[in-house]
Write a protein that holds these residues in place. Structure first.
Motif, PDB file in Angstrom:
ATOM      1  N   ASP A   1       0.831  -1.196   0.000  1.00 39.67           N
ATOM      2  CA  ASP A   1       0.000   0.000   0.000  1.00 39.67           C
ATOM      3  C   ASP A   1       0.868   1.249   0.000  1.00 39.67           C
ATOM      4  N   PRO A   2       0.785   2.091  -1.039  1.00 37.63           N
ATOM      5  CA  PRO A   2       1.581   3.326  -1.061  1.00 37.63           C
ATOM      6  C   PRO A   2       1.037   4.354  -0.074  1.00 37.63           C
ATOM      7  N   VAL A   3       1.933   4.901   0.724  1.00 38.46           N
ATOM      8  CA  VAL A   3       1.566   5.902   1.735  1.00 38.46           C
ATOM      9  C   VAL A   3       2.498   7.099   1.591  1.00 38.46           C
ATOM     10  N   VAL A   4       1.945   8.285   1.472  1.00 34.05           N
ATOM     11  CA  VAL A   4       2.788   9.488   1.460  1.00 34.05           C
ATOM     12  C   VAL A   4       3.011   9.939   2.905  1.00 34.05           C
ATOM     13  N   ILE A   5       4.228  10.340   3.203  1.00 36.10           N
ATOM     14  CA  ILE A   5       4.553  10.927   4.495  1.00 36.10           C
ATOM     15  C   ILE A   5       5.302  12.211   4.210  1.00 36.10           C
ATOM     16  N   MET A   6       4.873  13.305   4.815  1.00 38.47           N
ATOM     17  CA  MET A   6       5.227  14.628   4.308  1.00 38.47           C
ATOM     18  C   MET A   6       5.989  15.487   5.302  1.00 38.47           C
ATOM     19  N   LEU A   7       7.127  15.983   4.855  1.00 41.58           N
ATOM     20  CA  LEU A   7       7.858  17.012   5.582  1.00 41.58           C
ATOM     21  C   LEU A   7       7.359  18.356   5.030  1.00 41.58           C
ATOM     22  N   ILE A   8       6.373  18.940   5.707  1.00 37.73           N
ATOM     23  CA  ILE A   8       5.762  20.187   5.239  1.00 37.73           C
ATOM     24  C   ILE A   8       6.410  21.345   5.988  1.00 37.73           C
ATOM     25  N   THR A   9       7.061  22.221   5.238  1.00 36.84           N
ATOM     26  CA  THR A   9       7.775  23.336   5.864  1.00 36.84           C
ATOM     27  C   THR A   9       7.205  24.668   5.410  1.00 36.84           C
ATOM     28  N   ARG A  10       7.421  25.645   6.253  1.00 32.00           N
ATOM     29  CA  ARG A  10       7.074  27.041   5.947  1.00 32.00           C
ATOM     30  C   ARG A  10       8.144  27.890   6.605  1.00 32.00           C
ATOM     31  N   GLY A  11       9.113  28.340   5.808  1.00 34.97           N
ATOM     32  CA  GLY A  11      10.222  29.086   6.392  1.00 34.97           C
ATOM     33  C   GLY A  11      11.050  28.202   7.298  1.00 34.97           C
ATOM     34  N   ASN A  12      11.147  28.582   8.563  1.00 35.92           N
ATOM     35  CA  ASN A  12      11.981  27.884   9.535  1.00 35.92           C
ATOM     36  C   ASN A  12      11.212  26.851  10.346  1.00 35.92           C
ATOM     37  N   SER A  13       9.977  26.549   9.952  1.00 39.46           N
ATOM     38  CA  SER A  13       9.133  25.663  10.759  1.00 39.46           C
ATOM     39  C   SER A  13       8.671  24.461   9.950  1.00 39.46           C
ATOM     40  N   VAL A  14       8.353  23.382  10.678  1.00 32.96           N
ATOM     41  CA  VAL A  14       7.852  22.153  10.077  1.00 32.96           C
ATOM     42  C   VAL A  14       6.529  21.798  10.751  1.00 32.96           C
ATOM     43  N   LEU A  15       5.637  21.197   9.988  1.00 33.11           N
ATOM     44  CA  LEU A  15       4.304  20.851  10.484  1.00 33.11           C
ATOM     45  C   LEU A  15       4.314  19.424  11.030  1.00 33.11           C
ATOM     46  N   LEU A  16       3.943  19.286  12.300  1.00 33.63           N
ATOM     47  CA  LEU A  16       3.878  17.976  12.947  1.00 33.63           C
ATOM     48  C   LEU A  16       2.467  17.718  13.461  1.00 33.63           C
ATOM     49  N   GLY A  17       2.110  16.447  13.561  1.00 36.61           N
ATOM     50  CA  GLY A  17       0.807  16.079  14.106  1.00 36.61           C
ATOM     51  C   GLY A  17       0.930  14.818  14.944  1.00 36.61           C
ATOM     52  N   ARG A  18      -0.162  14.462  15.622  1.00 32.31           N
ATOM     53  CA  ARG A  18      -0.161  13.238  16.416  1.00 32.31           C
ATOM     54  C   ARG A  18      -1.515  12.547  16.337  1.00 32.31           C
ATOM     55  N   SER A  19      -1.461  11.224  16.351  1.00 36.66           N
ATOM     56  CA  SER A  19      -2.661  10.402  16.419  1.00 36.66           C
ATOM     57  C   SER A  19      -2.924  10.025  17.867  1.00 36.66           C
ATOM     58  N   PRO A  20      -4.190   9.842  18.224  1.00 34.95           N
ATOM     59  CA  PRO A  20      -4.508   9.585  19.638  1.00 34.95           C
ATOM     60  C   PRO A  20      -3.960   8.274  20.178  1.00 34.95           C
ATOM     61  N   HIS A  21      -3.674   7.279  19.307  1.00 33.90           N
ATOM     62  CA  HIS A  21      -3.199   5.996  19.804  1.00 33.90           C
ATOM     63  C   HIS A  21      -1.688   5.944  19.958  1.00 33.90           C
TER      64      HIS A  21
END
Length: 317
Positions: A181-201
């Motif tokens: 199964d192809p899954v994209v995983i993304m390093l999303i940046t804006r200037g000097n910052s990166v976007l991170l998230g978390r799943s509840p489990h």
């Protein structure tokens, strides 16, 4: 990306010898080779000896109980096979089995005391690149056999063929192939910052890169933009591929990408993730150094940690 194949489970140069899979006599001769080794897995957990994989002779009585036998290829000339021992029931079944973090280990009474089945995610960084590729391959293909025992066309039981790399339906002759199964995983940046998230489990405080499955008829770039917007409301412009990682939990191919955000406001979809945040380079350095109480780094060995650490080191070109 210069370091793309140094990610855990990355390319170790394994000779899979796919041309031999259809030759049953050749596979039988390889299994009888004194140098051959069989890696047993129980409930998806490879057999370890110390920090490395435990390879058993093909004539080992416990190894012979494993099914099906899958030819993995050659490890520096030595034939390597994998087999599933999940039908065996240990004296104690741990409550953590199948959990995100399963620290339990199981020992088989027919094997030496220093042999134990352990969760691959917990031990993957202990392995050599070759061992990691072999373990990931074995886990992925044996999980597929476990979950695809019946023909998707007519429902009849199917059987392994091609040294374990295909299944065939005796009823309608349909052939089935391992699923990835192809899954994209993304390093999303804006200037000097990166976007991170978390799943509840996930473990407490753990944050990682956003990720999601590529849908039918969708490009990798489109999947990156769609998943980020669905989960956080952030719009993404330019997207580029960086590196990939086989992730056999159970059958994903992680496609690591970098994307440039064209908006910064976050609106989390609670169905998708629990929270998301922008993290600066300086803050992420503190996270990796263990100096933050509110956020913990992604699991070592995962492509998320690989991409983030190389972003910090400015080695993504």
């Amino acid at each position: 990306m210069r370091l793309a194949e140094t990610v855990t489970f990355g390319g170790s140069g394994l000779d899979r010898a796919a041309h031999l899979r259809a030759d049953a006599d050749a596979i039988a001769r390889l299994a009888a080779d004194p140098a051959a080794g069989v890696l047993l897995l129980w409930k998806g957990k490879p057999l370890f000896r110390g920090a490395g994989l435990a390879w058993l002779p093909a004539d080992n009585p416990v190894a012979q109980r494993g099914t099906p036998s899958v030819f993995l290829g050659f490890d520096d000339g030595a034939p390597r096979f994998a087999a599933d021992l999940s039908a065996w029931e240990p004296s104690e079944r741990p409550d953590t089995l199948g959990a995100f973090h399963d620290p339990s280990e199981q020992t088989h009474p027919g094997l030496p005391d220093d042999h134990a089945f352990a969760e691959l995610r917990n031990r993957m960084t202990d392995l050599t690149p070759r061992e990691a590729e072999l373990a990931a391959t074995a886990r992925g293909i044996l999980t597929w056999h476990h979950t695809h025992g019946y023909c998707a066309r007519c429902g009849a039981p199917s059987r392994p063929i091609q040294a374990g790399w295909q299944r065939e339906c005796p009823s309608c002759t349909r052939r089935h192939f391992p699923r990835t199964d192809p899954v994209v995983i993304m390093l999303i940046t804006r200037g000097n910052s990166v976007l991170l998230g978390r799943s509840p489990h996930w473990p407490e405080r753990m944050y990682s890169l956003l990720a999601g499955f590529v849908e039918p008829g969708e490009t990798v770039e489109a999947a990156v933009r769609r998943e980020v917007f669905e989960e956080t409301g952030v719009r993404v412009g330019e997207v580029e591929y960086l590196a990939s990682q086989p992730w056999p939990f159970p059958a994903s191919l992680m496609l690591g990408c970098r994307g440039t955000a064209v908006s910064t406001d976050i609106e989390v979809d609670p169905v998708e993730i629990e929270s998301a945040r922008w993290v600066t380079r300086e803050e992420l350095m503190d996270v990796f150094a263990g100096r933050r109480d509110d956020i913990a780094a992604a699991r070592e060995g995962a492509i998320a940690q690989f991409l983030l650490s190389n972003w910090l080191a400015d080695r993504l070109d």
